[in-house]
Design a protein around this motif. Structure first.
Motif, PDB file in Angstrom:
ATOM      1  N   ALA A 220      11.250  -5.930  -5.549  1.00 27.98           N
ATOM      2  CA  ALA A 220      10.544  -6.573  -4.441  1.00 27.98           C
ATOM      3  C   ALA A 220      10.195  -5.559  -3.355  1.00 27.98           C
ATOM      4  O   ALA A 220       9.094  -5.580  -2.792  1.00 27.98           O
ATOM      5  N   ILE A 221      11.131  -4.660  -3.069  1.00 26.23           N
ATOM      6  CA  ILE A 221      10.873  -3.626  -2.064  1.00 26.23           C
ATOM      7  C   ILE A 221       9.745  -2.710  -2.514  1.00 26.23           C
ATOM      8  O   ILE A 221       8.834  -2.376  -1.738  1.00 26.23           O
ATOM      9  N   ALA A 222       9.785  -2.292  -3.790  1.00 33.25           N
ATOM     10  CA  ALA A 222       8.747  -1.400  -4.309  1.00 33.25           C
ATOM     11  C   ALA A 222       7.385  -2.073  -4.280  1.00 33.25           C
ATOM     12  O   ALA A 222       6.372  -1.458  -3.918  1.00 33.25           O
ATOM     13  N   ALA A 223       7.343  -3.352  -4.655  1.00 37.49           N
ATOM     14  CA  ALA A 223       6.071  -4.071  -4.652  1.00 37.49           C
ATOM     15  C   ALA A 223       5.505  -4.171  -3.240  1.00 37.49           C
ATOM     16  O   ALA A 223       4.302  -3.983  -3.022  1.00 37.49           O
ATOM     17  N   THR A 224       6.374  -4.445  -2.268  1.00 36.53           N
ATOM     18  CA  THR A 224       5.922  -4.520  -0.874  1.00 36.53           C
ATOM     19  C   THR A 224       5.434  -3.161  -0.390  1.00 36.53           C
ATOM     20  O   THR A 224       4.381  -3.056   0.254  1.00 36.53           O
ATOM     21  N   ALA A 225       6.181  -2.103  -0.704  1.00 37.60           N
ATOM     22  CA  ALA A 225       5.839  -0.764  -0.228  1.00 37.60           C
ATOM     23  C   ALA A 225       4.506  -0.288  -0.772  1.00 37.60           C
ATOM     24  O   ALA A 225       3.710   0.320  -0.046  1.00 37.60           O
TER      25      ALA A 225
ATOM     26  N   ASN B 194      -6.708   5.385   4.108  1.00 38.29           N
ATOM     27  CA  ASN B 194      -6.351   5.914   5.423  1.00 38.29           C
ATOM     28  C   ASN B 194      -4.890   5.634   5.745  1.00 38.29           C
ATOM     29  O   ASN B 194      -4.185   6.478   6.309  1.00 38.29           O
ATOM     30  N   LEU B 195      -4.433   4.436   5.395  1.00 36.24           N
ATOM     31  CA  LEU B 195      -3.040   4.078   5.653  1.00 36.24           C
ATOM     32  C   LEU B 195      -2.100   4.957   4.834  1.00 36.24           C
ATOM     33  O   LEU B 195      -1.084   5.452   5.329  1.00 36.24           O
ATOM     34  N   ARG B 196      -2.436   5.183   3.578  1.00 37.50           N
ATOM     35  CA  ARG B 196      -1.608   6.025   2.712  1.00 37.50           C
ATOM     36  C   ARG B 196      -1.542   7.463   3.231  1.00 37.50           C
ATOM     37  O   ARG B 196      -0.506   8.137   3.127  1.00 37.50           O
ATOM     38  N   SER B 197      -2.649   7.927   3.811  1.00 35.99           N
ATOM     39  CA  SER B 197      -2.673   9.312   4.282  1.00 35.99           C
ATOM     40  C   SER B 197      -1.664   9.564   5.393  1.00 35.99           C
ATOM     41  O   SER B 197      -1.233  10.701   5.587  1.00 35.99           O
ATOM     42  N   VAL B 198      -1.257   8.516   6.126  1.00 32.25           N
ATOM     43  CA  VAL B 198      -0.339   8.703   7.254  1.00 32.25           C
ATOM     44  C   VAL B 198       0.993   9.266   6.748  1.00 32.25           C
ATOM     45  O   VAL B 198       1.466  10.312   7.212  1.00 32.25           O
ATOM     46  N   TYR B 199       1.616   8.596   5.779  1.00 26.48           N
ATOM     47  CA  TYR B 199       2.904   9.106   5.295  1.00 26.48           C
ATOM     48  C   TYR B 199       2.719  10.299   4.371  1.00 26.48           C
ATOM     49  O   TYR B 199       3.593  11.176   4.298  1.00 26.48           O
TER      50      TYR B 199
ATOM     51  N   GLY C 108       3.073   6.364 -11.041  1.00 23.41           N
ATOM     52  CA  GLY C 108       2.106   6.988 -10.145  1.00 23.41           C
ATOM     53  C   GLY C 108       2.052   6.424  -8.758  1.00 23.41           C
ATOM     54  O   GLY C 108       1.214   6.851  -7.953  1.00 23.41           O
ATOM     55  N   PHE C 109       2.929   5.468  -8.421  1.00 18.05           N
ATOM     56  CA  PHE C 109       2.920   4.883  -7.090  1.00 18.05           C
ATOM     57  C   PHE C 109       3.856   5.671  -6.177  1.00 18.05           C
ATOM     58  O   PHE C 109       5.066   5.599  -6.318  1.00 18.05           O
ATOM     59  N   GLY C 110       3.268   6.427  -5.254  1.00 19.07           N
ATOM     60  CA  GLY C 110       4.076   7.097  -4.246  1.00 19.07           C
ATOM     61  C   GLY C 110       4.530   8.496  -4.594  1.00 19.07           C
ATOM     62  O   GLY C 110       4.580   9.350  -3.725  1.00 19.07           O
ATOM     63  N   SER C 111       4.852   8.789  -5.842  1.00 14.57           N
ATOM     64  CA  SER C 111       5.436  10.088  -6.159  1.00 14.57           C
ATOM     65  C   SER C 111       4.434  11.227  -6.013  1.00 14.57           C
ATOM     66  O   SER C 111       4.832  12.385  -5.890  1.00 14.57           O
TER      67      SER C 111
ATOM     68  N   GLY D 110       9.138   5.165   4.048  1.00 12.99           N
ATOM     69  CA  GLY D 110       7.924   5.610   4.712  1.00 12.99           C
ATOM     70  C   GLY D 110       6.753   4.689   4.446  1.00 12.99           C
ATOM     71  O   GLY D 110       5.969   4.373   5.357  1.00 12.99           O
ATOM     72  N   GLU D 111       6.627   4.238   3.205  1.00 16.20           N
ATOM     73  CA  GLU D 111       5.544   3.310   2.863  1.00 16.20           C
ATOM     74  C   GLU D 111       5.697   1.992   3.614  1.00 16.20           C
ATOM     75  O   GLU D 111       4.736   1.452   4.172  1.00 16.20           O
ATOM     76  N   LEU D 112       6.925   1.467   3.619  1.00 15.43           N
ATOM     77  CA  LEU D 112       7.170   0.201   4.313  1.00 15.43           C
ATOM     78  C   LEU D 112       6.929   0.339   5.816  1.00 15.43           C
ATOM     79  O   LEU D 112       6.300  -0.523   6.439  1.00 15.43           O
ATOM     80  N   ALA D 113       7.426   1.429   6.397  1.00 11.11           N
ATOM     81  CA  ALA D 113       7.257   1.636   7.834  1.00 11.11           C
ATOM     82  C   ALA D 113       5.783   1.748   8.198  1.00 11.11           C
ATOM     83  O   ALA D 113       5.338   1.201   9.215  1.00 11.11           O
ATOM     84  N   THR D 114       5.013   2.435   7.369  1.00 12.11           N
ATOM     85  CA  THR D 114       3.578   2.574   7.635  1.00 12.11           C
ATOM     86  C   THR D 114       2.882   1.233   7.553  1.00 12.11           C
ATOM     87  O   THR D 114       2.064   0.885   8.413  1.00 12.11           O
ATOM     88  N   ASP D 115       3.186   0.456   6.522  1.00 15.30           N
ATOM     89  CA  ASP D 115       2.547  -0.851   6.353  1.00 15.30           C
ATOM     90  C   ASP D 115       2.767  -1.748   7.559  1.00 15.30           C
ATOM     91  O   ASP D 115       1.841  -2.414   8.036  1.00 15.30           O
TER      92      ASP D 115
END
Length: 431
Positions: free
Chosen positions: A144-149, A349-354, A99-102, A305-310
């Motif tokens: 590691a990438i997924a956890a950061t994103a 709010n941050l999630r809504s950007v991407y 459920g993370f991101g999809s 997209g998640e990483l770039a937004t963060d």
């Protein structure tokens, strides 16, 4: 010669890749089966919108066939690359299945990822492996990438407080934060994209002499709290949010204004609910079916997209981005930067950007522009580097009842960069 289990698995994987290549050749003919159009095809296959054009499809088909041939013949180096590529996808696809991101890609992609893509990637990683360590490095890096994103949270102000004079109203969709001033016909102002109610402060004061002016944060903005856990951040959802706020405030018919993304939301709402919108004000507005700037298009890519937004929307990133929206740099004050940044420390709010960048389908608004009945004021800054000023004439060409003004010496943040000019044009149009 006896075929070993490893060779059998490897050739089965080669067959899967060859079948995928054939499917890409089929789409190369212009067909999109089993999906209705290229956008739906892209979201189902990749989870985001990508250009399924002949050059892209041809390149992918050739790449898949080459990988299939290498697996079939047991070419070690290419087989290793296939194993690493497949293994690296496993933890990311597990995250999406959890459920993370999809959810930003839609329910169809979630099911296809869970039932088809994840098992196939797992099988390819096993079938193509040549050494055990090939599992460990890509899986660890991808994890590691997924956890950061999906878990990294920039900033420290997780629960920012609303500005003075705030009002709140609860609906099924959200607890809306808004400002209200003045007496007269209702005028609703929607802040642009990642902004909040502060962005309309000059117009709130200037226009409240003749109107009851509402400035409202929609879901993903400012200090509005989303109640609907499955809010989709697409045009129908943003329309539903506008409708929910108007209903909660007992506003049956309003003048409606929006800036940037929210101009597109206002336009879409007016097109779907013509009886509820008397006049439209669209400032440097979205709504045309055109690519965004490369930095925004990047947000459509899962994980990236998640990483770039963060990392782009931390305090330093917001400070740099806000400055680019102004021609009058002295107006991009520390107070403006702080007002932009603080709501973005809220994870939703941050999630809504991407999510919005992926979910907003401007084909819908552009297609309906010739039938848009409301008089519309179109205002643009000539020095807009986010949405170029030539787009104003495109709105005028497609919509039947428009007034267009392009203001020299104004950037994308036009309500704050050129507040007096914008307020004067709106006052004249709305009177």
């Amino acid at each position: 010669m006896t075929t070993t289990p490893d060779v059998t698995r490897r050739r089965a994987a080669a067959g899967l890749l060859a079948a995928d290549a054939v499917l890409h050749v089929f789409w190369l003919t212009g067909a999109t089966w089993p999906f209705p159009d290229r956008r739906a095809l892209s979201f189902a296959v990749l989870g985001f919108q990508a250009p399924f054009t002949p050059p892209v499809l041809t390149g992918l088909a050739v790449l898949l066939l080459a990988a299939a041939a290498a697996l079939w013949h047991g070419q070690r180096h290419i087989t290793t690359v296939v194993a690493i590529a497949a293994a690296a996808q496993v933890p990311l696809r597990v995250a999406w299945a959890a459920g993370f991101g999809s959810h930003t890609a839609g329910a169809l992609f979630w099911w296809l990822n869970l039932l088809l893509y994840l098992p196939l990637c797992t099988f390819l990683a096993i079938a193509a492996r040549t050494r055990r360590w090939h599992w460990l490095v890509p899986v660890a890096v991808a994890a590691a990438i997924a956890a950061t994103a999906y878990f990294y949270q920039p900033g420290t102000d997780r629960y920012p407080t609303a500005e003075g004079g705030s009002h709140f109203v609860d609906t099924r969709v959200a607890r809306f934060h808004y400002l209200r001033e003045g007496e007269g016909p209702p005028l609703v102002l929607l802040p642009g994209g990642t902004a909040s109610t502060f962005a309309w402060r000059p117009q709130l004061q200037a226009l409240s002499a003749g109107h009851t002016v509402y400035v409202v944060d929609l879901p993903g903005q400012g200090y509005t709290e989303v109640h609907d856990r499955h809010f989709a951040y697409d045009l129908p959802s943003m329309e539903a949010a506008i409708s929910a706020f108007l209903d909660a405030e007992h506003l049956t018919r309003v003048d409606l204004a929006g800036h940037s993304w929210s101009g597109g939301w206002a336009l879409s709402f007016a097109q779907s609910h013509p009886g509820r919108v008397a006049r439209l004000v669209l400032l440097a507005s979205s709504g045309l079916d055109l690519p965004d700037t490369p930095s925004w298009e990047l947000l459509k890519l899962p994980v990236i997209g998640e990483l770039a937004t963060d990392f782009a929307f931390d305090h330093a990133g917001v400070r740099a981005a806000v400055a680019e929206l102004f021609v009058h740099k002295n107006l991009a004050t520390p107070a403006v930067i702080e007002a932009m940044w603080r709501p973005l420390t809220n994870r939703e709010n941050l999630r809504s950007v991407y999510a919005l960048e992926r979910g907003l389908d401007w084909r819908r608004t552009q297609r309906r522009m010739p039938a848009t009945t409301q008089p519309a004021l179109i205002v643009w800054g000539a020095q807009n580097t986010t949405l170029p000023a030539w787009q104003a004439s495109r709105f005028a060409a497609l919509m039947p009842h428009t007034q267009v003004h392009v203001l020299d010496g104004c950037g994308h943040a036009i309500t704050l960069d050129c507040p007096d000019q914008v307020s004067a044009l709106m006052r004249t149009f709305l009177s």
